[in-house]
Design a protein around this motif. Structure first.
Motif, PDB file in Angstrom:
ATOM      1  N   SER A 261      32.393   8.740 -27.995  1.00 43.71           N
ATOM      2  CA  SER A 261      33.569   8.626 -28.856  1.00 43.71           C
ATOM      3  C   SER A 261      33.278   9.129 -30.266  1.00 43.71           C
ATOM      4  N   THR A 262      32.067   8.877 -30.760  1.00 45.27           N
ATOM      5  CA  THR A 262      31.710   9.361 -32.098  1.00 45.27           C
ATOM      6  C   THR A 262      31.648  10.890 -32.131  1.00 45.27           C
ATOM      7  N   ALA A 263      31.017  11.475 -31.111  1.00 47.04           N
ATOM      8  CA  ALA A 263      30.929  12.942 -31.058  1.00 47.04           C
ATOM      9  C   ALA A 263      32.309  13.571 -30.932  1.00 47.04           C
ATOM     10  N   LEU A 264      33.170  12.969 -30.100  1.00 42.35           N
ATOM     11  CA  LEU A 264      34.517  13.509 -29.936  1.00 42.35           C
ATOM     12  C   LEU A 264      35.319  13.406 -31.224  1.00 42.35           C
ATOM     13  N   PHE A 265      35.191  12.287 -31.908  1.00 44.25           N
ATOM     14  CA  PHE A 265      35.941  12.104 -33.150  1.00 44.25           C
ATOM     15  C   PHE A 265      35.464  13.062 -34.235  1.00 44.25           C
TER      16      PHE A 265
END
Length: 224
Positions: free
Chosen positions: A163-167
């Motif tokens: 989720s952090t990488a996608l955000f």
């Protein structure tokens, strides 16, 4: 199972190419190819269970009376599991179908993402569920609890990283699906919601099978 999955993949790729491109069956050919691949995998697993020395001590003859007698015990456990899996996949399909009635259906269905993190947690949940079942069968409840904790910890770490990488890449990730700026901007706006879904899916994918395995003895007692 790893070898059977690899063999199934090697079987599926040429079969899918044959039906979709060579025979020009289109999406119907792709559906038929995945159906054949599923049954091919079932065949390989059946042959493994029947002839592998690893299953020698646990192999049963399907024509014995005790096998049919155990159906009464397994049915109360299999029914909730089947309903859980069906509801999960029906949810995905219903969301895709509902996207067709939105004001811009083509735009709504363009950023249809299938995240590797969800597939990883589903695989992790399946493996942990097997471990929990084995430990419960051996009477070691502490080891079963530890398996659930370990699987949930790995799943949450994957959820946070994914989720952090996608955000962080929300401004450019849309170009992986389309060159249309409208689609890229739209995916940028919905990325926070997708990150929330990744976290919830990672938790659900691991706990759904493990909690069922952990509480299955209790469910079996209640059913009687």
């Amino acid at each position: 199972m790893v070898l059977s999955s690899i063999a199934t993949l090697c079987f599926h790729v040429p079969v899918c190419w044959l039906f979709v491109f060579k025979l020009s069956f289109g999406s119907g050919g792709a559906s038929f190819a995945i159906g054949l691949s599923y049954w091919f995998n079932v065949l390989l697993l059946g042959l493994y269970v029947k002839y592998s020395s690893s299953c020698e001590k646990t192999r049963l003859c399907f024509y014995r009376e005790e096998v049919f007698a155990s159906i009464k015990e397994l049915f109360p456990l299999a029914t909730p599991s089947a309903c859980m899996v069906c509801l999960e996949w029906w949810t995905f399909e219903i969301v895709i179908l509902l996207a067709g009635v939105l004001p811009k259906p083509q735009l709504e269905t363009s950023p249809n993402c299938c995240f590797l993190s969800l597939l990883l947690t589903i695989s992790l949940g399946a493996g942990a569920s097997t471990r929990v079942s084995n430990e419960l069968g051996a009477g070691d409840y502490e080891a079963a609890k530890m398996a659930i904790r370990a699987a949930l910890t790995i799943s949450m770490a994957d959820a946070v990283i994914s989720s952090t990488a996608l955000f962080r890449c929300r401004h450019v990730v849309g170009y992986a699906f389309s060159n249309e700026k409208e689609v890229v901007d739209y995916l940028n706006d919905m990325t926070p919601f997708l990150c929330l879904l990744i976290v919830s899916d990672c938790i659900q994918a691991v706990l759904s099978g493990n909690l069922f395995s952990f509480f299955s003895p209790l469910m079996l007692c209640v059913s009687y």
